[in-house]
Design a protein around this motif. Sequence first.
Motif, short mmCIF file in Angstrom:
data_model
loop_
_atom_site.label_atom_id
_atom_site.label_comp_id
_atom_site.label_asym_id
_atom_site.label_seq_id
_atom_site.Cartn_x
_atom_site.Cartn_y
_atom_site.Cartn_z
N ARG A 206 0.83 -1.22 0.00
CA ARG A 206 0.00 0.00 0.00
C ARG A 206 0.86 1.27 0.00
NH1 ARG A 206 -2.56 -3.66 3.33
NH2 ARG A 206 -1.70 -2.82 5.25
N THR A 207 2.15 1.11 -0.23
CA THR A 207 3.05 2.25 -0.26
C THR A 207 2.66 3.18 -1.40
OG1 THR A 207 4.86 0.93 0.62
CG2 THR A 207 5.47 2.93 -0.53
N PRO A 208 2.53 4.47 -1.13
CA PRO A 208 2.17 5.39 -2.22
C PRO A 208 3.28 5.46 -3.26
CG PRO A 208 2.42 6.57 -0.12
CD PRO A 208 2.67 5.13 0.15
N ALA A 209 2.90 5.84 -4.45
CA ALA A 209 3.87 5.98 -5.54
C ALA A 209 4.94 6.99 -5.15
CB ALA A 209 3.16 6.43 -6.81
N ILE A 210 6.15 6.68 -5.54
CA ILE A 210 7.27 7.56 -5.26
C ILE A 210 7.24 8.73 -6.26
CG2 ILE A 210 8.90 6.36 -6.77
CD1 ILE A 210 10.98 6.66 -4.56
N ARG A 211 7.61 9.91 -5.78
CA ARG A 211 7.61 11.09 -6.66
C ARG A 211 8.68 10.95 -7.73
NH1 ARG A 211 8.91 15.45 -2.46
NH2 ARG A 211 10.47 15.61 -4.06
N GLU A 212 8.42 11.45 -8.92
CA GLU A 212 9.38 11.39 -10.02
C GLU A 212 10.70 12.04 -9.63
OE1 GLU A 212 9.44 9.95 -13.10
OE2 GLU A 212 7.61 8.93 -12.47
N GLN A 213 10.64 13.16 -8.94
CA GLN A 213 11.86 13.85 -8.52
C GLN A 213 12.71 12.96 -7.61
OE1 GLN A 213 13.19 16.67 -9.53
NE2 GLN A 213 14.93 16.48 -8.15
N THR A 214 12.06 12.24 -6.71
CA THR A 214 12.78 11.34 -5.81
C THR A 214 13.41 10.19 -6.60
OG1 THR A 214 11.26 11.89 -4.02
CG2 THR A 214 12.58 9.89 -3.75
N LEU A 215 12.68 9.65 -7.58
CA LEU A 215 13.22 8.60 -8.43
C LEU A 215 14.49 9.06 -9.13
CD1 LEU A 215 10.08 7.05 -10.14
CD2 LEU A 215 11.66 5.90 -8.61
N HIS A 216 14.45 10.28 -9.68
CA HIS A 216 15.61 10.82 -10.39
C HIS A 216 16.78 11.04 -9.44
CE1 HIS A 216 13.59 11.18 -14.20
NE2 HIS A 216 12.61 11.86 -13.65
N GLU A 217 16.50 11.54 -8.25
CA GLU A 217 17.57 11.76 -7.27
C GLU A 217 18.21 10.44 -6.85
OE1 GLU A 217 15.89 14.06 -4.09
OE2 GLU A 217 15.42 15.73 -5.42
N MET A 218 17.39 9.41 -6.64
CA MET A 218 17.93 8.12 -6.25
C MET A 218 18.74 7.48 -7.38
SD MET A 218 14.84 6.57 -3.96
CE MET A 218 15.75 5.10 -3.49
N ALA A 219 18.23 7.58 -8.60
CA ALA A 219 18.96 7.04 -9.75
C ALA A 219 20.32 7.72 -9.89
CB ALA A 219 18.14 7.21 -11.02
N LYS A 220 20.35 9.02 -9.68
CA LYS A 220 21.61 9.76 -9.76
C LYS A 220 22.56 9.33 -8.65
CE LYS A 220 23.37 14.48 -9.83
NZ LYS A 220 23.02 15.90 -9.73
N ALA A 221 22.03 9.16 -7.45
CA ALA A 221 22.86 8.79 -6.30
C ALA A 221 23.48 7.40 -6.47
CB ALA A 221 22.03 8.83 -5.01
N PHE A 222 22.78 6.50 -7.14
CA PHE A 222 23.26 5.14 -7.29
C PHE A 222 23.82 4.84 -8.69
CE2 PHE A 222 20.33 4.86 -3.70
CZ PHE A 222 21.13 4.20 -2.79
#
Length: 68
Positions: free
Chosen positions: A36-52
Amino acid sequence: MPELAFSYIDHMPGIASIVFGVESPERVQDNIALLRTPAIREQTLHEMAKAFADVSEFVITPSRWKGK
């Protein structure tokens, strides 16, 4: 942290399912709640992809780990 990890993986292109590992009945319930976890924000996805982005494929691909 588990919610962020689940949501990140759940929204990756090409991911059709997620297999949970559990050590207790309580963890089963916790993992079910992650569905039931809400969808992750696009900005957060981009930040995580950049970090990893520089993490070795060896680190994130279990089939490459020793003993597999």
